[in-house]
Design a protein around this motif. Sequence first.
Motif, PDB file in Angstrom:
ATOM      1  N   PHE A   1       0.854  -1.188   0.000  1.00  0.00           N
ATOM      2  CA  PHE A   1       0.000   0.000   0.000  1.00  0.00           C
ATOM      3  C   PHE A   1       0.886   1.233   0.000  1.00  0.00           C
ATOM      4  O   PHE A   1       1.849   1.306   0.753  1.00  0.00           O
ATOM      5  CB  PHE A   1      -0.897  -0.005   1.240  1.00  0.00           C
ATOM      6  N   GLU A   2       0.573   2.178  -0.854  1.00  0.00           N
ATOM      7  CA  GLU A   2       1.340   3.418  -0.912  1.00  0.00           C
ATOM      8  C   GLU A   2       0.381   4.588  -1.049  1.00  0.00           C
ATOM      9  O   GLU A   2      -0.485   4.593  -1.915  1.00  0.00           O
ATOM     10  CB  GLU A   2       2.302   3.387  -2.093  1.00  0.00           C
ATOM     11  N   LEU A   3       0.501   5.555  -0.146  1.00  0.00           N
ATOM     12  CA  LEU A   3      -0.372   6.727  -0.138  1.00  0.00           C
ATOM     13  C   LEU A   3       0.493   7.976  -0.189  1.00  0.00           C
ATOM     14  O   LEU A   3       1.375   8.162   0.637  1.00  0.00           O
ATOM     15  CB  LEU A   3      -1.232   6.745   1.132  1.00  0.00           C
ATOM     16  N   ARG A   4       0.234   8.809  -1.200  1.00  0.00           N
ATOM     17  CA  ARG A   4       0.933  10.090  -1.313  1.00  0.00           C
ATOM     18  C   ARG A   4      -0.114  11.180  -1.369  1.00  0.00           C
ATOM     19  O   ARG A   4      -0.947  11.214  -2.273  1.00  0.00           O
ATOM     20  CB  ARG A   4       1.781  10.135  -2.577  1.00  0.00           C
TER      21      ARG A   4
ATOM     22  N   HIS B   1       3.683  10.886   2.914  1.00  0.00           N
ATOM     23  CA  HIS B   1       4.003   9.718   2.099  1.00  0.00           C
ATOM     24  C   HIS B   1       4.018   8.504   3.009  1.00  0.00           C
ATOM     25  O   HIS B   1       4.909   8.338   3.837  1.00  0.00           O
ATOM     26  CB  HIS B   1       5.361   9.895   1.416  1.00  0.00           C
ATOM     27  N   LEU B   2       2.995   7.654   2.890  1.00  0.00           N
ATOM     28  CA  LEU B   2       2.853   6.469   3.728  1.00  0.00           C
ATOM     29  C   LEU B   2       3.041   5.229   2.866  1.00  0.00           C
ATOM     30  O   LEU B   2       2.376   5.079   1.842  1.00  0.00           O
ATOM     31  CB  LEU B   2       1.463   6.444   4.377  1.00  0.00           C
ATOM     32  N   THR B   3       3.956   4.361   3.270  1.00  0.00           N
ATOM     33  CA  THR B   3       4.221   3.131   2.534  1.00  0.00           C
ATOM     34  C   THR B   3       4.165   1.957   3.494  1.00  0.00           C
ATOM     35  O   THR B   3       4.793   1.986   4.551  1.00  0.00           O
ATOM     36  CB  THR B   3       5.617   3.173   1.877  1.00  0.00           C
ATOM     37  N   ILE B   4       3.413   0.927   3.130  1.00  0.00           N
ATOM     38  CA  ILE B   4       3.354  -0.306   3.912  1.00  0.00           C
ATOM     39  C   ILE B   4       3.963  -1.411   3.062  1.00  0.00           C
ATOM     40  O   ILE B   4       3.456  -1.703   1.979  1.00  0.00           O
ATOM     41  CB  ILE B   4       1.901  -0.647   4.310  1.00  0.00           C
ATOM     42  N   GLN B   5       5.057  -2.000   3.530  1.00  0.00           N
ATOM     43  CA  GLN B   5       5.758  -3.021   2.759  1.00  0.00           C
ATOM     44  C   GLN B   5       5.065  -4.385   2.843  1.00  0.00           C
ATOM     45  O   GLN B   5       4.993  -5.095   1.857  1.00  0.00           O
ATOM     46  CB  GLN B   5       7.202  -3.167   3.242  1.00  0.00           C
ATOM     47  N   ARG B   6       4.601  -4.751   4.030  1.00  0.00           N
ATOM     48  CA  ARG B   6       3.896  -6.030   4.177  1.00  0.00           C
ATOM     49  C   ARG B   6       2.843  -5.888   5.264  1.00  0.00           C
ATOM     50  O   ARG B   6       3.007  -5.126   6.208  1.00  0.00           O
ATOM     51  CB  ARG B   6       4.848  -7.177   4.501  1.00  0.00           C
ATOM     52  N   VAL B   7       1.766  -6.620   5.127  1.00  0.00           N
ATOM     53  CA  VAL B   7       0.669  -6.564   6.085  1.00  0.00           C
ATOM     54  C   VAL B   7       0.851  -7.709   7.082  1.00  0.00           C
ATOM     55  O   VAL B   7       0.928  -8.868   6.675  1.00  0.00           O
ATOM     56  CB  VAL B   7      -0.696  -6.687   5.364  1.00  0.00           C
ATOM     57  N   PRO B   8       0.922  -7.413   8.383  1.00  0.00           N
ATOM     58  CA  PRO B   8       1.083  -8.475   9.372  1.00  0.00           C
ATOM     59  C   PRO B   8      -0.168  -9.364   9.467  1.00  0.00           C
ATOM     60  O   PRO B   8      -1.293  -8.890   9.307  1.00  0.00           O
ATOM     61  CB  PRO B   8       1.305  -7.732  10.682  1.00  0.00           C
ATOM     62  N   GLY B   9       0.057 -10.628   9.730  1.00  0.00           N
ATOM     63  CA  GLY B   9      -1.040 -11.588   9.822  1.00  0.00           C
ATOM     64  C   GLY B   9      -2.020 -11.259  10.930  1.00  0.00           C
ATOM     65  O   GLY B   9      -3.224 -11.452  10.780  1.00  0.00           O
TER      66      GLY B   9
END
Length: 52
Positions: A15-18, A23-31
């Motif tokens: 997920f990337e929000l600009r 600027h918010l970036t999520i590399q992986r979503v935790p289980g």
Amino acid sequence: MSKPEPHQKTTAPVFELRCGGLHLTIQRVPGWLVAALATAAGSGIAAWLTAR
């Protein structure tokens, strides 16, 4: 002669929000987050269906 640096494997962000300066970036979503959202959604749907 300098050694070439090994290539680093980069993955595309989930997920990337600009928005302006944000600027918010999520590399992986935790289980645990997926499980918590699924539980909350299931509880909300069950409450909505039983309240009808």
